[in-house]
Write an enzyme that holds these catalytic residues in place. Structure first.
Site: not given
Length: 379
Positions: A21-22, A24, A28, A43, A137
């Site tokens: 999905l993504g 950084g 992941q 995650k 956040d």
């Protein structure tokens, strides 16, 4: 949504990865399926970070924070293993866009829709604060639009109200544009009112397509947060005074989440009509991935590194956080029973999620959230 070769070989705990999905700088997030067919978002931290005892402590704390929060508009942890060689955290999956993505694709939302959104976010913050936590956040990239209401996600930098902080002295964790003045100036003072400030800034974005303190380098945005009044141009008169109160510099002058629940008034049907096709498409594609036969198993040729020895007691290696079953998590499922949330949070959101542009200058002593480099969700 298409399967990708970039998913992890084998499994993540008991979960079979379907799609990346993504990703950084810190990890992941994979769409995965449980042995019983439940869609989850897992995650996974980067292996090199897994060797860092301080990072492991922070990740373990994140698991504890997520598992302590429950509510209709917050994340529900399904499973986790903070002590694994590569730590991971699984939550239920919702096939819905972030608020950032929704506004970028369909434009600002109308006042009635934002009243519904605001009430849901206030209820989410109430659940967070009752668990003894501060989110720290809240932003458009950390709000998902589900078929049955918004979801507040990413407790990666939440802190307990008892004052326990795992960050270095003099650093600030958060996302420029949505941080309260006290969070910028004195992170140890970032209590529940900082989440109300971020809620106000997030709703300004939902109404106008921009944050209330403009764009530019992280340093310039943070300076405006501390020293300038918010730009509320384009905010409807019916919500202007309320959002201005949320964005007051003095934390004591802001309303509480309990007060906000009674201030947003009548909203509209949910979700926004413009998002129905997107929500259906995401649900259908995720279900198709889960139903597809698994690919051939690719055997590892090297042994994974052993997890570092814990410095303190973290419980058993594998934790069924809260003992949630698939049926229990299904109680907050979105469309067609396909999932409830993409929990995300090892970093911040990228340009498409409203973060400062890559390469922006950063003020000394401010640790700005890491941006993802690809995918649908921030890490």
């Amino acid at each position: 949504m298409q399967p990708q070769d970039a998913v992890m070989p084998g499994g993540i705990g008991p979960y079979r990865p379907l799609r990346l999905l993504g990703e950084g700088g810190m990890g992941q997030v994979h769409l995965a399926v449980s042995p019983g067919g439940r869609l989850v978002a897992v995650k996974v931290v980067r292996p090199e970070l897994a060797e860092d005892a301080a990072f492991r402590a922070r990740f373990d704390r994140e698991v504890r924070a997520c598992s302590a929060v429950s509510g209709a508009f917050t994340a529900a942890v399904v499973d986790a293993d903070p002590a694994a060689p590569v730590p991971w955290l699984a939550t239920a999956y919702v096939p819905g866009p972030s608020l950032q993505e929704a506004v970028a694709a369909h434009g600002p939302m109308d006042e009635r829709t934002v009243r519904t959104l605001g009430a849901g976010l206030a209820e989410a913050l109430l659940a967070v604060h009752r668990a003894g936590l501060v989110h720290r956040d809240m932003k458009p990239g950390n709000v998902l639009i589900a078929g049955d209401g918004p979801r507040v996600i990413d407790f990666g930098i939440s802190r307990a109200l008892d004052g326990t902080v795992l960050t270095r002295t003099g650093t600030v964790l958060g996302s420029p544009g949505y941080m309260a003045p006290e969070q910028v100036a004195a992170p140890q003072d970032a209590g529940p009112p900082c989440d109300v400030f971020a809620l106000g800034a997030t709703l300004v974005y939902a109404l106008t397509g921009r944050g209330p303190f403009g764009t530019g380098s992280a340093a310039s945005v943070l300076y405006r947060i501390v020293n300038s009044e918010p730009n509320l141009d384009g905010v409807p008169p019916g919500l202007g005074p309320l959002l201005a109160d949320c964005l007051r510099k003095d934390p004591a002058a802001r309303p509480t989440p309990e007060q906000l629940l009674g201030m947003f008034g009548a909203g509209s049907a949910w979700p926004p009509p413009a998002l129905w096709d997107d929500l259906r498409r995401r649900a259908t594609e995720a279900a198709a991935l889960a139903a597809a036969p698994p690919p051939p198993v690719r055997h590892q040729t090297t042994q994974p590194k052993a997890a570092p020895k814990p410095t303190g007691g973290h419980g058993p290696n594998r934790r069924r956080v809260l003992g949630l079953t698939a049926a229990a998590v299904g109680g907050v499922a979105g469309l067609a029973g396909v999932g409830a949330l993409v929990e995300q949070g090892i970093g911040g959101s990228g340009a498409r999620h409203g973060a400062a542009p890559r390469g922006s200058a950063r003020p000394t002593g401010v640790a700005v959230r890491k941006e993802p480099v690809r995918g649908d969700v921030p890490i």
